[in-house]
Motif scaffolding. Structure first.
Motif, PDB file in Angstrom:
ATOM      1  N   ALA A 190       0.829  -1.206   0.000  1.00 47.32           N
ATOM      2  CA  ALA A 190       0.000   0.000   0.000  1.00 47.32           C
ATOM      3  C   ALA A 190       0.866   1.259   0.000  1.00 47.32           C
ATOM      4  O   ALA A 190       0.532   2.252  -0.661  1.00 47.32           O
ATOM      5  CB  ALA A 190      -0.927  -0.010   1.213  1.00 47.32           C
ATOM      6  N   ARG A 191       1.986   1.235   0.708  1.00 53.67           N
ATOM      7  CA  ARG A 191       2.876   2.391   0.711  1.00 53.67           C
ATOM      8  C   ARG A 191       3.559   2.574  -0.643  1.00 53.67           C
ATOM      9  O   ARG A 191       3.747   3.707  -1.107  1.00 53.67           O
ATOM     10  CB  ARG A 191       3.913   2.233   1.815  1.00 53.67           C
ATOM     11  CG  ARG A 191       3.345   2.419   3.231  1.00 53.67           C
ATOM     12  CD  ARG A 191       4.351   2.079   4.302  1.00 53.67           C
ATOM     13  NE  ARG A 191       3.801   2.310   5.648  1.00 53.67           N
ATOM     14  CZ  ARG A 191       4.368   1.886   6.768  1.00 53.67           C
ATOM     15  NH1 ARG A 191       5.517   1.207   6.714  1.00 53.67           N
ATOM     16  NH2 ARG A 191       3.801   2.131   7.940  1.00 53.67           N
ATOM     17  N   ASP A 206       2.278   1.828  -3.451  1.00 59.54           N
ATOM     18  CA  ASP A 206       1.273   2.350  -4.367  1.00 59.54           C
ATOM     19  C   ASP A 206       0.970   3.824  -4.132  1.00 59.54           C
ATOM     20  O   ASP A 206       0.104   4.398  -4.813  1.00 59.54           O
ATOM     21  CB  ASP A 206      -0.025   1.554  -4.241  1.00 59.54           C
ATOM     22  CG  ASP A 206       0.134   0.140  -4.793  1.00 59.54           C
ATOM     23  OD1 ASP A 206       1.066  -0.073  -5.586  1.00 59.54           O
ATOM     24  OD2 ASP A 206      -0.674  -0.737  -4.419  1.00 59.54           O
ATOM     25  N   GLY A 207       1.638   4.433  -3.169  1.00 60.42           N
ATOM     26  CA  GLY A 207       1.454   5.854  -2.921  1.00 60.42           C
ATOM     27  C   GLY A 207       0.435   6.186  -1.865  1.00 60.42           C
ATOM     28  O   GLY A 207       0.076   7.360  -1.715  1.00 60.42           O
ATOM     29  N   GLY A 208      -0.016   5.202  -1.134  1.00 51.81           N
ATOM     30  CA  GLY A 208      -1.010   5.460  -0.107  1.00 51.81           C
ATOM     31  C   GLY A 208      -0.395   6.082   1.130  1.00 51.81           C
ATOM     32  O   GLY A 208       0.674   5.665   1.591  1.00 51.81           O
ATOM     33  N   GLY A 209      -1.060   7.094   1.658  1.00 49.21           N
ATOM     34  CA  GLY A 209      -0.613   7.702   2.897  1.00 49.21           C
ATOM     35  C   GLY A 209      -0.997   6.850   4.089  1.00 49.21           C
ATOM     36  O   GLY A 209      -1.720   5.855   3.976  1.00 49.21           O
ATOM     37  N   GLU A 210      -0.513   7.256   5.254  1.00 51.28           N
ATOM     38  CA  GLU A 210      -0.787   6.464   6.450  1.00 51.28           C
ATOM     39  C   GLU A 210      -2.277   6.431   6.782  1.00 51.28           C
ATOM     40  O   GLU A 210      -2.803   5.404   7.199  1.00 51.28           O
ATOM     41  CB  GLU A 210       0.008   7.015   7.643  1.00 51.28           C
ATOM     42  CG  GLU A 210       1.514   6.962   7.457  1.00 51.28           C
ATOM     43  CD  GLU A 210       2.024   5.532   7.289  1.00 51.28           C
ATOM     44  OE1 GLU A 210       1.355   4.584   7.748  1.00 51.28           O
ATOM     45  OE2 GLU A 210       3.109   5.368   6.685  1.00 51.28           O
ATOM     46  N   ALA A 260      -4.752   6.703   4.619  1.00 44.08           N
ATOM     47  CA  ALA A 260      -5.412   5.846   3.631  1.00 44.08           C
ATOM     48  C   ALA A 260      -5.151   4.371   3.924  1.00 44.08           C
ATOM     49  O   ALA A 260      -6.048   3.534   3.776  1.00 44.08           O
ATOM     50  CB  ALA A 260      -4.940   6.207   2.222  1.00 44.08           C
ATOM     51  N   ILE A 261      -3.929   4.042   4.339  1.00 41.43           N
ATOM     52  CA  ILE A 261      -3.617   2.651   4.687  1.00 41.43           C
ATOM     53  C   ILE A 261      -4.445   2.221   5.897  1.00 41.43           C
ATOM     54  O   ILE A 261      -4.990   1.105   5.937  1.00 41.43           O
ATOM     55  CB  ILE A 261      -2.114   2.507   4.961  1.00 41.43           C
ATOM     56  CG1 ILE A 261      -1.310   2.788   3.691  1.00 41.43           C
ATOM     57  CG2 ILE A 261      -1.790   1.115   5.498  1.00 41.43           C
ATOM     58  CD1 ILE A 261       0.186   2.822   3.915  1.00 41.43           C
ATOM     59  N   ARG A 297      -7.330   3.400   6.832  1.00 45.35           N
ATOM     60  CA  ARG A 297      -8.761   3.334   6.535  1.00 45.35           C
ATOM     61  C   ARG A 297      -9.104   2.198   5.572  1.00 45.35           C
ATOM     62  O   ARG A 297     -10.139   1.553   5.717  1.00 45.35           O
ATOM     63  CB  ARG A 297      -9.221   4.676   5.946  1.00 45.35           C
ATOM     64  CG  ARG A 297     -10.704   4.758   5.630  1.00 45.35           C
ATOM     65  CD  ARG A 297     -11.081   6.188   5.279  1.00 45.35           C
ATOM     66  NE  ARG A 297     -10.327   6.681   4.151  1.00 45.35           N
ATOM     67  CZ  ARG A 297     -10.709   6.541   2.870  1.00 45.35           C
ATOM     68  NH1 ARG A 297     -11.819   5.902   2.581  1.00 45.35           N
ATOM     69  NH2 ARG A 297      -9.979   7.036   1.908  1.00 45.35           N
ATOM     70  N   ARG A 298      -8.235   1.930   4.602  1.00 37.72           N
ATOM     71  CA  ARG A 298      -8.575   0.966   3.562  1.00 37.72           C
ATOM     72  C   ARG A 298      -7.993  -0.425   3.780  1.00 37.72           C
ATOM     73  O   ARG A 298      -8.489  -1.392   3.199  1.00 37.72           O
ATOM     74  CB  ARG A 298      -8.098   1.496   2.204  1.00 37.72           C
ATOM     75  CG  ARG A 298      -8.772   2.786   1.785  1.00 37.72           C
ATOM     76  CD  ARG A 298      -8.306   3.223   0.408  1.00 37.72           C
ATOM     77  NE  ARG A 298      -8.948   4.475  -0.002  1.00 37.72           N
ATOM     78  CZ  ARG A 298      -8.734   5.073  -1.170  1.00 37.72           C
ATOM     79  NH1 ARG A 298      -7.876   4.533  -2.048  1.00 37.72           N
ATOM     80  NH2 ARG A 298      -9.359   6.203  -1.464  1.00 37.72           N
TER      81      ARG A 298
END
Length: 307
Positions: free
Chosen positions: A205-206, A208-212, A214-215, A217-218
């Motif tokens: 997830a990181r 793929d550019g996801g912030g903390e 977003a990680i 929550r998703r």
């Protein structure tokens, strides 16, 4: 004439092609002993379960008998005289304004205390599990130490603080106390559950550019649904059944059902028609919450297994 004598080479079989040999079948006496052991274990579990249900059954039948019948005979007599059963006690209970007000106070205390503990605990447990920062181990050790602190130690200091703030005896004071004592266990429980999530999911997830956020929550929240549901049940049942905090912090207008029923216990023989149905209703609500969340446990685990 050949100098080499013919040699019979055995035919080789590929590895793993031979059928596995079946394990030896146990003797008839061993099979009979195993079946007898399983049957005995099932009977023992059933007997223990029925024994634990006897007080609940007694409370339910007592709440369905008139005060005269309860004073004359025991609750078990209803098994041979079912005509004793009546709903008049529950009708009187629902017509009692103090009891219904106490039930509403219990809801106003239990629901916010549960929602706040689950929400704050879920957010605070994520950095302890997956973020590197100075003092993380010290914070975790402090949480473990706070879990071991008994409630009685903080009652008097918190009562003084609430009195200085002008909220002593109110519902917000009780909610704040339950939230403060529920958070250490909630954060520690969810932190251990989050740490068991495979690190590859978080790293992917990181990447793929996801912030903390977003990680969290998703990825973390959907996978942590079973732990969140378990925590919600534990916190709700603990707050709903609390008596010590209610006796210290709640005034008569804000008292929950446990405190009101405790006052009725002072004259138990004459108030059994109020105490018995009130106690059964108070016990039925946590049981209903548990069974509702039990279905959610199963749905969450099945959903997580196919991701």
């Amino acid at each position: 004439m050949s100098i080499f004598a013919p040699v019979d080479v055995p035919e080789l079989q590929p590895a793993g092609t031979e059928p596995p040999s079946a394990p030896p079948r146990p003797a008839p006496a061993v099979r009979a002993a195993r079946r007898l052991g399983r049957s005995a274990a099932q009977v023992a579990v059933l007997a223990i379960g029925l024994w634990w249900l006897v007080p609940t059954l007694g409370l339910a039948l007592t709440s369905l008998r008139s005060p005269a019948d309860n004073s004359d005979t025991g609750w078990w007599t209803v098994l041979r005289e079912p005509a004793q059963l009546t709903l008049r006690n529950y009708q009187n209970l629902l017509a009692d304004g103090r009891i219904t007000h106490a039930m509403w106070n219990t809801v106003l205390i239990s629901l916010p205390a549960t929602v706040l503990v689950v929400a704050i605990g879920a957010a605070a447990a994520y950095p302890l599990a997956w973020l590197e920062f100075r003092g993380r181990q010290a914070v975790t050790a402090a949480l473990v130490a706070l879990i071991a602190v008994p409630v009685q130690v903080a009652i008097l200091p918190d009562a003084r603080v609430f009195r200085l703030l002008g909220v002593s005896g109110t519902i917000p004071a009780m909610v704040a106390f339950h939230v403060a004592f529920g958070l250490p266990f909630a954060i520690f429980l969810l932190r251990n559950f989050y740490a068991a999530i495979p690190a590859d999911l978080i790293e992917a997830a990181r990447m793929d550019g996801g912030g903390e956020f977003a990680i969290f929550r998703r990825v973390v929240l959907p996978l942590g649904a079973p732990a969140l549901a378990s925590l919600a049940v534990f916190q709700f049942v603990w707050v709903w059944n609390d008596l010590v905090v209610a006796l210290v912090f709640a005034h008569s207008d804000h008292a929950p059902i446990t405190a009101v029923l405790q006052e009725q216990m002072r004259s138990f023989p004459s108030n059994i028609d109020v105490v018995a149905p009130g106690a059964f209703v108070s016990m039925a609500v946590p049981l209903l919450v548990f069974f509702l969340f039990q279905r959610f446990f199963l749905q969450s685990m099945l959903a997580g297994s196919v991701r």
